[in-house]
Design a protein around this motif. Structure first.
Motif, mmCIF file in Angstrom:
data_model
loop_
_atom_site.group_PDB
_atom_site.id
_atom_site.type_symbol
_atom_site.label_atom_id
_atom_site.label_comp_id
_atom_site.label_asym_id
_atom_site.label_seq_id
_atom_site.Cartn_x
_atom_site.Cartn_y
_atom_site.Cartn_z
ATOM 1 N N LEU A 177 -24.655 32.897 -19.660
ATOM 2 C CA LEU A 177 -23.228 32.769 -19.649
ATOM 3 C C LEU A 177 -22.769 33.491 -20.908
ATOM 4 O O LEU A 177 -21.424 33.580 -21.064
ATOM 5 N N GLY A 178 -23.617 34.157 -21.737
ATOM 6 C CA GLY A 178 -23.144 34.883 -22.801
ATOM 7 C C GLY A 178 -23.135 33.935 -24.187
ATOM 8 O O GLY A 178 -22.518 34.570 -25.201
ATOM 9 N N VAL A 179 -23.662 32.837 -24.211
ATOM 10 C CA VAL A 179 -23.999 32.259 -25.492
ATOM 11 C C VAL A 179 -25.287 32.005 -26.071
ATOM 12 O O VAL A 179 -26.046 31.476 -25.639
ATOM 13 N N PRO A 180 -25.459 32.693 -27.200
ATOM 14 C CA PRO A 180 -26.640 32.678 -27.751
ATOM 15 C C PRO A 180 -27.435 31.370 -27.901
ATOM 16 O O PRO A 180 -26.437 30.365 -28.405
ATOM 17 N N THR A 181 -28.556 31.078 -27.575
ATOM 18 C CA THR A 181 -29.001 29.520 -27.285
ATOM 19 C C THR A 181 -30.457 29.313 -28.111
ATOM 20 O O THR A 181 -31.144 30.604 -28.082
ATOM 21 N N ALA A 224 -36.154 32.058 -37.820
ATOM 22 C CA ALA A 224 -36.120 33.209 -36.643
ATOM 23 C C ALA A 224 -37.040 33.657 -36.224
ATOM 24 O O ALA A 224 -37.489 33.999 -35.033
ATOM 25 N N ARG A 225 -37.984 33.901 -36.992
ATOM 26 C CA ARG A 225 -39.407 34.314 -36.698
ATOM 27 C C ARG A 225 -40.207 33.336 -35.911
ATOM 28 O O ARG A 225 -41.260 33.876 -35.145
ATOM 29 N N LEU A 226 -40.120 32.212 -36.083
ATOM 30 C CA LEU A 226 -40.634 31.091 -35.358
ATOM 31 C C LEU A 226 -40.066 30.714 -34.034
ATOM 32 O O LEU A 226 -40.502 29.974 -33.330
ATOM 33 N N ALA A 227 -38.986 31.490 -33.693
ATOM 34 C CA ALA A 227 -38.241 31.213 -32.508
ATOM 35 C C ALA A 227 -37.977 32.505 -31.747
ATOM 36 O O ALA A 227 -36.956 33.233 -31.854
ATOM 37 N N GLY A 233 -30.636 36.384 -25.381
ATOM 38 C CA GLY A 233 -29.952 35.368 -25.739
ATOM 39 C C GLY A 233 -30.484 34.148 -26.183
ATOM 40 O O GLY A 233 -29.882 33.010 -26.350
ATOM 41 N N LEU A 234 -31.822 33.901 -25.516
ATOM 42 C CA LEU A 234 -32.418 32.717 -25.578
ATOM 43 C C LEU A 234 -33.732 32.752 -26.372
ATOM 44 O O LEU A 234 -34.656 33.184 -26.058
ATOM 45 N N ARG A 235 -33.705 31.858 -27.716
ATOM 46 C CA ARG A 235 -34.866 31.766 -28.448
ATOM 47 C C ARG A 235 -35.390 30.487 -28.217
ATOM 48 O O ARG A 235 -34.539 29.417 -27.847
#
Length: 431
Positions: A177-181, A224-227, A233-235
């Protein structure tokens, strides 16, 4: 008089102790040779301030949190100009750092401020301050308050009601839906997000993040590197690869991971374990890791809570008891999600029957229903994909998308609303 405990392993320890002894109103109560001796002295109430260096063997975020929790101010010590050591200490949660070369007035000011600050926080913990920080008397967030991501915890009772299915579904639909999660697997009993999304079982994930936090090296870039990004948009931060590794997830480390995750994406979704009991502390004579501390910490910091239960008689009974158990746990107001809803388990018109039962026995209203669709969920698990990728027209997927849209207060695209109405008409004709 401020009593100071010193545990530093440098050649300048003697200079530091001498400097402290010369400060009026401050005295060195004990020089501790190692962390174990320091923790014992803190637990025994022998000091008001504990001074540690960055390379003290075993010192980490959990040890700092334990000493602070005992009402002792933790102050760092480093040589003059040693910026790397200061940075490590601050990442461990140590706010004040002293040096052997400080003059008496500056040393007294820093030690006194640290002691007063810790005592004030202890008093605030005992007294309800009323409302979160950053909100003024007019109810508005201060202009300089940084934007923080919203944390949604997904929790439910034992018995596999579908916590991971809901967590993965809500996170993936929010991203679509466009929301980074960011999706974090914090289940210390049976982490399964990595398997559900075909991630490598050896991926470091939450264990590596907690370890970095303990060492004072975790920041936004390293998290961030671990995700890794598994979809646009999905980590995903995967869980512990084996339930036996739960002691690696200390509460203080998990708390820092969640705080950093808020800065990584506007939405953070947590997949939590089922158990919220605190009686495990009674099994130990001394402080020890608590397996359920991860879930309890996540519930305490979450902004929203989805409680997932299975739509069958046993699952509904467990759901009622689970909601009741939350009364004694710091957590947001729960929103109930009834998963795997089917007529075969509860009779005709399952939504009405479940709604009436839960309202009568638990006072639960405003339920969210996710239809049972084993063919679609099995296909998604086999493919290691989300429902949106493997079965976009699945009734379960559409329900989870609607839930994500409602949480985010956004509109479901018009084409999908038409698709859902068509599915409802088709089901009505089939009945």
């Amino acid at each position: 008089m401020i009593d100071v405990l010193v545990a530093v392993g440098h050649g300048w320890e003697s200079r530091l102790v001498t400097a402290i002894d010369e400060v009026p109103g401050v005295r060195v109560a004990r020089r501790c040779p190692d962390l174990a001796d320091l923790l014992a002295a803190v637990a025994a109430g022998h000091g008001d301030v504990a001074i540690v260096s960055a390379d003290l063997r075993g010192v980490g975020r959990d040890a700092v949190a334990r000493m602070s929790g005992d009402g002792v101010a933790v102050v760092g010590a480093s040589a003059e100009g040693d910026e790397p050591s200061e940075r490590v200490l601050r990442q461990l949660g140590v706010e004040t750092v002293v040096h052997p070369g400080l003059d008496r007035d500056e040393l007294r000011e820093r030690l006194g401020t640290a002691a007063r600050s810790t005592a004030r926080r202890a008093d605030e913990t005992q007294v309800d301050a009323g409302g979160p920080g950053g909100v003024g008397d007019d109810g508005k967030v201060a202009d300089d308050e940084p934007v923080r991501g919203r944390v949604v915890a997904v929790w439910g009772p034992t018995g596999a009601p579908g916590r991971t299915t809901v967590a993965v579904g809500v996170a993936s639909e929010a991203a679509a839906l466009g929301v980074p999660t960011v999706l974090l697997d914090l289940d210390t009993y049976g982490a399964s997000v990595a398997q559900a999304l075909s991630m490598l079982d050896e991926s470091p994930g939450i264990a590596a993040a907690a370890r970095a936090s303990e060492l004072g090296t975790l920041d936004l870039v390293s998290l961030a590197r671990l995700a890794p990004e598994v979809a646009p948009g999905l980590r995903v931060v995967s869980g512990v690869v084996s339930p036996q590794r739960w002691p690696e997830l200390r509460a203080s480390a998990v708390e820092q991971v969640l705080e950093l995750a808020r800065g990584l994406a506007p939405l953070v979704v947590l997949d939590l374990g089922f158990c919220v009991e605190e009686d495990e502390e009674l099994s130990y004579d001394t402080a020890a890791p608590r397996r359920n501390a991860t879930t309890l910490t996540a519930l305490a910091v979450a902004d929203d809570l989805l409680v997932v239960g299975a739509g069958d008689p046993v699952g509904l009974q467990r759901l009622v008891r689970a909601v009741q158990s939350l009364a004694s746990v710091p957590s947001p107001q729960p929103r109930t999600v009834v998963n795997k809803v089917r007529a075969a388990a509860v009779g005709p018109d399952p939504r009405r029957r479940i709604s009436e039962s839960l309202e009568r026995f638990a006072g639960l209203t405003g339920l969210v229903f996710v239809p049972d669709d084993p063919a679609a969920t099995d296909a998604a698990m086999l493919a290691g994909a989300t429902l949106a990728e493997s079965a976009p027209s699945s009734p379960a997927r559409l329900a989870l998308r609607a839930l994500a849209a409602d949480l985010l207060d956004v509109e479901v695209p018009r084409a999908e609303r038409h698709e859902r109405r068509g599915l409802r008409r088709a089901r009505t004709r089939s009945r």
